[in-house]
Scaffold this motif. Structure first.
Motif, PDB file in Angstrom:
ATOM      1  N   UNK A   1       0.823  -1.210   0.000  1.00  0.00           N
ATOM      2  CA  UNK A   1       0.000   0.000   0.000  1.00  0.00           C
ATOM      3  C   UNK A   1       0.856   1.259   0.000  1.00  0.00           C
ATOM      4  N   UNK A   2       1.976   1.232   0.704  1.00  0.00           N
ATOM      5  CA  UNK A   2       2.834   2.414   0.738  1.00  0.00           C
ATOM      6  C   UNK A   2       3.472   2.677  -0.625  1.00  0.00           C
ATOM      7  N   UNK A   3       3.861   1.625  -1.336  1.00  0.00           N
ATOM      8  CA  UNK A   3       4.410   1.802  -2.681  1.00  0.00           C
ATOM      9  C   UNK A   3       3.325   2.304  -3.632  1.00  0.00           C
ATOM     10  N   UNK A   4       2.114   1.773  -3.488  1.00  0.00           N
ATOM     11  CA  UNK A   4       1.009   2.218  -4.333  1.00  0.00           C
ATOM     12  C   UNK A   4       0.713   3.698  -4.117  1.00  0.00           C
ATOM     13  N   UNK A   5       0.706   4.126  -2.880  1.00  0.00           N
ATOM     14  CA  UNK A   5       0.427   5.530  -2.569  1.00  0.00           C
ATOM     15  C   UNK A   5       1.467   6.433  -3.219  1.00  0.00           C
ATOM     16  N   UNK A   6       2.700   6.005  -3.230  1.00  0.00           N
ATOM     17  CA  UNK A   6       3.785   6.834  -3.768  1.00  0.00           C
ATOM     18  C   UNK A   6       3.789   6.866  -5.292  1.00  0.00           C
ATOM     19  N   UNK A   7       3.430   5.734  -5.938  1.00  0.00           N
ATOM     20  CA  UNK A   7       3.662   5.630  -7.374  1.00  0.00           C
ATOM     21  C   UNK A   7       2.427   5.330  -8.231  1.00  0.00           C
ATOM     22  N   UNK A   8       1.435   4.643  -7.695  1.00  0.00           N
ATOM     23  CA  UNK A   8       0.356   4.122  -8.546  1.00  0.00           C
ATOM     24  C   UNK A   8      -0.710   5.164  -8.840  1.00  0.00           C
ATOM     25  N   UNK A   9      -1.376   4.976  -9.963  1.00  0.00           N
ATOM     26  CA  UNK A   9      -2.585   5.746 -10.275  1.00  0.00           C
ATOM     27  C   UNK A   9      -3.814   5.031  -9.729  1.00  0.00           C
ATOM     28  N   UNK A  10      -3.772   3.692  -9.759  1.00  0.00           N
ATOM     29  CA  UNK A  10      -4.883   2.890  -9.244  1.00  0.00           C
ATOM     30  C   UNK A  10      -4.343   1.776  -8.362  1.00  0.00           C
ATOM     31  N   UNK A  11      -4.894   1.655  -7.162  1.00  0.00           N
ATOM     32  CA  UNK A  11      -4.565   0.566  -6.243  1.00  0.00           C
ATOM     33  C   UNK A  11      -5.574  -0.551  -6.451  1.00  0.00           C
ATOM     34  N   UNK A  12      -5.081  -1.748  -6.784  1.00  0.00           N
ATOM     35  CA  UNK A  12      -5.951  -2.877  -7.103  1.00  0.00           C
ATOM     36  C   UNK A  12      -6.130  -3.805  -5.911  1.00  0.00           C
TER      37      UNK A  12
END
Length: 399
Positions: free
Chosen positions: A214-225
């Motif tokens: 989740x922390x990597x998604x918050x930093x880099x992702x447009x959509x968290x799956x």
């Protein structure tokens, strides 16, 4: 951006390409091999049914996602390929250049799915030195995505020769080339040719239920799956990542938008009775030996989201795998990943999806067995109903 409750927003739908084969049953040899002709047929059916993109899986017996994505791109007009990058298994600058090329050749349709893990066996077979180091894989993914974004930011138009100076600059202002030094990657300079057509770059999709993911998604992702789970579980996950997102904003003093996506199976029939009969038929040919092998492999996983799927399956066994209205985990006896099946009439299935959307989900990645026919059925019966229901809800929001 928060979970979007009460905001007007668009919902996007994606389908799934069965690159390991397809059929009406799981847990047996595929009835339809994953030929180029068949995958093209599924992709074109998904496009005609109203899906905007297709998830192309990776790992295990799946055909390579980039090869399939490139092939499908040339046989569709609007459908977008969601292809996988796998940090640690290919160099980040190489992946950036491949992504830019796919984006250019597809007319700006490329989408990137960040897959940090898989089964431990798959990672071992691919030679990943972090096959048994779950959190360190996400630490590596953080650096990997940082390098990819810097590479795209330093993109250039392709030249006839590397010795020819670029005339007149490019549409995207390149950042000054800077070195990158991290724990897992070190580069004196990162650059990409060609430029990505999308600005600033193709969107990133990233999943995982652990805090590290989740922390990597918050930093880099447009959509968290997220893999399909009961509505209450999904609401809890979104609340957790929203807290982490808000903490990230406070730490960096920068706003950070994040969308939420759900991966699930769907089965639509004229009556609920027909739908449940069809659902049980999908696992009717699974042998006890196949179930035993699957249970052992699932139990050995270090992936938090797969452990949640295991927990859900075990809790629902006594209830014939029913975990909520029209929600069934029966496929997970042999299918890993997002195996929850939304079962029912078009009205019921569309309503369950509406309930996920009201929690904050903006992207649905769906599939069904077999993928060709189920794409057509969902697109004809359930998708128009969902769109009408959601349009009515959005009208109320803007009043």
């Amino acid at each position: 951006m928060a979970a979007h409750k009460g905001n007007t927003r668009k919902i996007e739908f994606g389908w799934f390409l069965p690159t390991a084969g397809d059929g009406s049953h799981v847990g047996v040899e595929p009835e339809r091999p994953a030929t180029l002709e068949y995958l093209t047929e599924v992709a074109q059916a998904a496009e005609s049914a109203g899906f905007e993109f297709v998830l192309i899986p990776t790992g295990g017996a799946c055909l390579d996602a980039w090869v399939v994505g490139s092939a499908v791109m040339g046989r569709t007009t609007k459908l977008r390929p969601l292809v996988a990058v796998r940090p640690g298994l290919s160099a980040p600058v190489l992946s950036a250049r491949m992504g830019a090329a796919l984006d250019q050749l597809s007319g700006g349709r490329a989408m990137i799915n960040v897959v940090t893990g898989s089964s431990v066996q798959d990672l071992e077979e691919l030679g990943d030195p972090l096959a048994h180091s779950h959190d360190e894989r996400y630490e590596r993914a953080d650096e990997y995505l940082e390098v990819i974004k810097k590479t795209w930011a330093n993109g250039n138009k392709p030249q006839a020769s590397e010795f020819v100076a670029s005339a007149g600059g490019s549409e995207q202002a390149a950042e000054p080339a800077k070195p990158f030094k991290g724990k897992h990657y070190t580069f004196d300079r990162v650059s990409s040719s060609p430029l990505t057509l999308q600005n600033p770059h193709p969107p990133f999709y990233l999943g995982g239920s652990s805090e590290a993911a989740k922390k990597v998604a918050i930093k880099h992702a447009d959509t968290f799956l997220m893999w399909g789970e009961p509505h209450a579980w999904i609401e809890e996950q979104i609340q957790e990542i929203e807290q982490l997102r808000q903490a990230y904003e406070q730490e960096t003093r920068q706003p950070r938008e994040l969308n939420y996506g759900l991966r699930a199976q769907v089965l639509v029939r004229d009556t609920e009775e027909e739908a449940w009969t069809a659902a049980w038929e999908i696992i009717s040919q699974v042998s006890p030996e196949a179930i035993e092998r699957a249970e052992k492999e699932f139990a050995a996983t270090d992936a938090t989201n797969q452990r949640r799927q295991n927990e859900l399956r075990e809790k629902s066994k006594a209830e014939k795998f029913v975990v909520g209205p029209n929600l069934w985990t029966g496929l997970s006896v042999v299918r890993s990943g997002g195996a929850i099946l939304i079962v029912g009439t078009a009205d019921q299935v569309s309503q369950r999806l509406i309930e996920y959307a009201e929690l904050g989900v903006s992207t649905f990645i769906l599939s069904g067995y077999p993928h060709l026919e189920e794409a057509e059925i969902f697109g004809r019966e359930a998708l128009p109903l969902f769109q009408q229901k959601w349009a009515n809800i959005q009208k109320e929001v803007v009043r």
